[in-house]
Design an enzyme around this catalytic site. Structure first.
Site, mmCIF file in Angstrom:
data_model
loop_
_atom_site.group_PDB
_atom_site.id
_atom_site.type_symbol
_atom_site.label_atom_id
_atom_site.label_comp_id
_atom_site.label_asym_id
_atom_site.label_seq_id
_atom_site.Cartn_x
_atom_site.Cartn_y
_atom_site.Cartn_z
ATOM 1 N N ALA A 1 -8.748 37.998 114.963
ATOM 2 C CA ALA A 1 -9.732 38.993 114.535
ATOM 3 C C ALA A 1 -11.120 38.550 114.988
ATOM 4 C CB ALA A 1 -9.704 39.184 113.023
ATOM 5 N N SER B 1 -16.313 51.601 124.526
ATOM 6 C CA SER B 1 -17.340 50.581 124.738
ATOM 7 C C SER B 1 -18.683 51.269 124.824
ATOM 8 C CB SER B 1 -17.056 49.802 126.035
ATOM 9 O OG SER B 1 -18.029 48.794 126.222
ATOM 10 N N LYS C 1 -49.738 23.718 126.317
ATOM 11 C CA LYS C 1 -49.048 23.373 125.072
ATOM 12 C C LYS C 1 -48.511 24.684 124.509
ATOM 13 C CE LYS C 1 -52.746 21.207 123.534
ATOM 14 N NZ LYS C 1 -53.695 20.421 122.726
ATOM 15 N N ARG D 1 -8.772 39.124 133.051
ATOM 16 C CA ARG D 1 -9.266 38.174 134.050
ATOM 17 C C ARG D 1 -8.464 36.871 134.037
ATOM 18 N NH1 ARG D 1 -14.319 40.112 132.099
ATOM 19 N NH2 ARG D 1 -14.682 38.198 130.914
ATOM 20 N N ASN E 1 -24.135 50.191 120.599
ATOM 21 C CA ASN E 1 -24.560 50.499 119.217
ATOM 22 C C ASN E 1 -26.067 50.403 119.050
ATOM 23 O OD1 ASN E 1 -21.718 49.328 119.105
ATOM 24 N ND2 ASN E 1 -21.921 50.137 117.037
ATOM 25 N N CYS E 2 -26.637 49.346 119.626
ATOM 26 C CA CYS E 2 -28.054 49.080 119.410
ATOM 27 C C CYS E 2 -28.947 50.109 120.078
ATOM 28 C CB CYS E 2 -28.403 47.677 119.917
ATOM 29 S SG CYS E 2 -27.454 46.374 119.104
ATOM 30 N N THR F 1 -6.231 34.552 112.384
ATOM 31 C CA THR F 1 -6.159 34.932 110.979
ATOM 32 C C THR F 1 -5.075 34.100 110.294
ATOM 33 O OG1 THR F 1 -4.462 36.653 111.241
ATOM 34 C CG2 THR F 1 -6.759 37.280 111.706
ATOM 35 N N PRO G 1 0.533 34.602 111.736
ATOM 36 C CA PRO G 1 0.811 34.119 113.098
ATOM 37 C C PRO G 1 0.578 35.206 114.149
ATOM 38 C CG PRO G 1 2.587 33.524 111.597
ATOM 39 C CD PRO G 1 1.707 34.471 110.852
ATOM 40 N N ASP H 1 -17.652 42.308 113.560
ATOM 41 C CA ASP H 1 -18.304 42.534 112.276
ATOM 42 C C ASP H 1 -17.351 42.439 111.088
ATOM 43 O OD1 ASP H 1 -20.462 43.017 113.875
ATOM 44 O OD2 ASP H 1 -20.653 45.145 113.406
#
Length: 575
Positions: A280, A38, A434, A21, A41-42, A273, A276, A283
């Site tokens: 990264a 893609s 409240k 993009r 996972n959950c 990282t 150069p 997880d």
């Protein structure tokens, strides 16, 4: 500019799309060793349990759809086997053909994720012992269940994946036992708040073996014996290892990148990282916790997505910064919702912080509107500064809304005494005038101003029973008769003013009610008449849940040959 990305899913796929993009001319090449670039996972446990029926729903993008929209080469079943920072190339193996080649890069992004932690015990590789991390793992477990119709499962580990999978296996009618070395499920929660999660799991027939260590597995009678330290083995038709994840950083280590906690990759705020042009995310990286400012590992999809976007910005010449992680999370446990953000009380104390807390049990919406349900909130803050440190909520409706508000408050450096000022949406079906978040702030404000003094569950055993203090329960006689703490006398709050003469002046008064509200009112009455009152944080409902849970865990631990908590519905019954 040529960008090579190692690993897809949350961090890598997000970065790839963002780079495109920002730069239509960039050459972007992604290598993913699994067959999916893609995926959700959950959602994996919910496919196993049947809540998600279409396996295609787990795949958010395919290589074809990604190329069609973004013109990005998504190479599945390709494993990067080495990184060569000195010549800016990576070694790649095509897992389908065996072909090996080198790919050059101008910028390299590592998104290898984490792998299931494998205990170094006998039997880990048995056919009936599974892990759950990838789509392939999910299909393997699903196929085994459909082909062999197992009646029982032992899950080693009681974190997010273990608990979600336990629920889904129970929905299939299986006997389910969770074995966990700590004496609680869901370590982001304090033990008192985890007690409500334990109750919900037991209520739906899940057996808990808490405080027990798995020492190995062995095949017996077509199933698996789970060997426990100093306890009889547990037998099941299948076992799933869900004891956590470990950063998958062998590539980074071999390439000489700087590593941190559990060999995670050290990155700066720009996700760079130590080498150069190598970034990264996800997880595999070490992050800084927003509250403690300490190095942490937080394996959640939200942070991975944000990190992928930030790395992409910087690869394309921008200057985006990752400010750290809060660890905000939410989980469905049958009918219960449990959520947390920031750090819990135990973590705060380990970090050397001076901690205070408020515990309350508000309704999710206006009490007069039908269908209201209570939740239990624990808000942790720093004594002296009132800095918000974290929050935990368990309940039914509206839990996710409140935890998100508190996460925003912590992220923006608000004090707990700022919470009363939040202008939150109100209508009877959704909240009260409240809001529970406001109420937590009112309580903390009262503590700050000296209007409220509290006593806590951990103080109970040290309360004098020699008559030097007054122990007072201000619930109704019916509530008191239904269960109370030994040594407490009952004077309903609405009778208290007329019965003050029954209390001995000069003695501190420790007060309790069902939720903490009536006892607070009682404390104000007592203070107005010269007494020194202390309100119990949480109320009797909280006390009963936590002490019952502690008793179940301790009695199970003390019972020779009986390492399990008792499930409250028969095993084998459909939840």
């Amino acid at each position: 500019m040529k960008v090579v990305i190692v690993g897809g899913v949350a961090g890598g796929a997000t970065a790839a799309a963002r780079i495109r993009r920002l730069d239509e001319q960039a050459e972007i090449v992604v290598f993913e060793r699994s067959g999916y670039i893609s995926y959700a996972n959950c959602g994996l446990p919910y496919y196993i349990g049947g809540a998600i029926t279409d396996p295609a729903a787990l795949t958010l993008q395919t290589p074809e759809s990604f190329f069609s929209r973004f013109r990005i080469a998504m190479n599945v079943h390709h494993e990067v086997t080495a990184i060569h920072p000195e010549r800016k190339t990576v070694s790649v193996t095509n897992l389908e053909t065996g072909e090996q080649f080198e790919e050059s890069y101008d910028k390299l992004l590592l998104s290898p994720g984490a792998k299931p932690t494998q205990p170094k015990v006998p039997g880990v590789g048995l056919d009936h012992v599974f892990t759950l991390r990838t789509v392939e793992d999910t299909f393997r477990i699903k196929e085994y269940i459909e082909e062999h119709h197992p009646h029982s499962a032992v899950l080693a580990g009681g974190g997010f994946i273990g608990l979600e999978l336990a629920e889904n296996l129970r929905e299939l009618g299986m006997d389910v036992t969770i074995v966990q070395r700590p004496k609680q499920l869901m370590n982001p929660f304090d033990p008192d708040m985890a007690a409500f999660i334990h109750h919900e799991a037991r209520k739906h027939g899940i057996r808990l073996a808490l405080g027990h260590t798995v020492e190995g597995f062995e095949e017996v009678d077509g199933g698996v014996n789970v060997l426990l330290k100093d306890e009889p083995a547990l037998h099941a038709d299948m076992v799933v290892l869900a004891i956590g994840v470990t950063p998958d950083t062998a590539l980074a280590k071999e390439a000489g990148l700087e590593l941190g906690l559990k060999d995670s990759i050290v990155v700066n705020e720009r996700m760079e990282t130590s080498a150069p042009d190598i970034y990264a995310v996800g997880d595999a990286v070490q992050v800084q916790h927003v509250v403690t400012r300490l190095d942490s590992l937080i394996s959640l999809a939200g942070p991975a997505n944000r990190q992928g976007r930030i790395a992409a910005d910087n690869i394309c010449g921008g200057d985006s910064r990752y400010r750290g992680s809060l660890g905000s999370s939410v989980i469905k446990v049958f009918d219960l919702t449990a959520a947390t953000t920031g750090i819990n009380e135990a973590t705060a104390r380990k970090a050397g912080l001076k901690v205070d807390k408020v515990i309350l049990s508000p309704m999710n919406h206006a009490g007069y509107y039908p269908g209201g349900k209570s939740m239990v909130m624990k808000v942790v803050f720093e004594k002296g500064t009132n800095r918000l440190l974290g929050a935990q909520i368990v309940g039914y409706d509206g839990v996710d809304k409140r935890i998100d508000v508190l996460a925003c408050a912590i992220h923006n450096g608000m004090l707990v005494t700022d919470l009363p000022e939040l202008d939150l949406a109100y209508a009877p079906p959704y909240s009260s005038a409240k809001d529970p978040v406001n109420m937590a702030g009112f309580m903390a404000e009262n503590i700050e101003e000296g209007v409220l003094s509290q006593w806590y569950l951990e103080d109970l055993d040290s309360l004098p029973r020699d008559g030097s203090v007054t122990l007072l329960d201000v619930r109704t006689p019916g509530e008191f008769a239904g269960g109370h703490i030994d040594g407490f006398r009952n004077i309903p709050v609405d009778e208290l003013r007329d019965r003050l003469g029954e209390l001995e002046p000069g003695k501190p008064v420790y007060v309790i009610c069902q939720s903490g509200l009536r006892s607070y009112i009682a404390c104000r009455i007592l203070a107005g008449h010269g007494f020194e009152p202390y309100n119990f944080a949480g109320g009797y409902r909280y006390y009963e849940a936590v002490t019952t849970d502690q008793a179940l865990i301790e009695s199970a631990a003390a019972g020779a040959g009986a390492p399990l908590d008792k499930a409250t519905t028969p095993c084998g019954a459909r939840a």
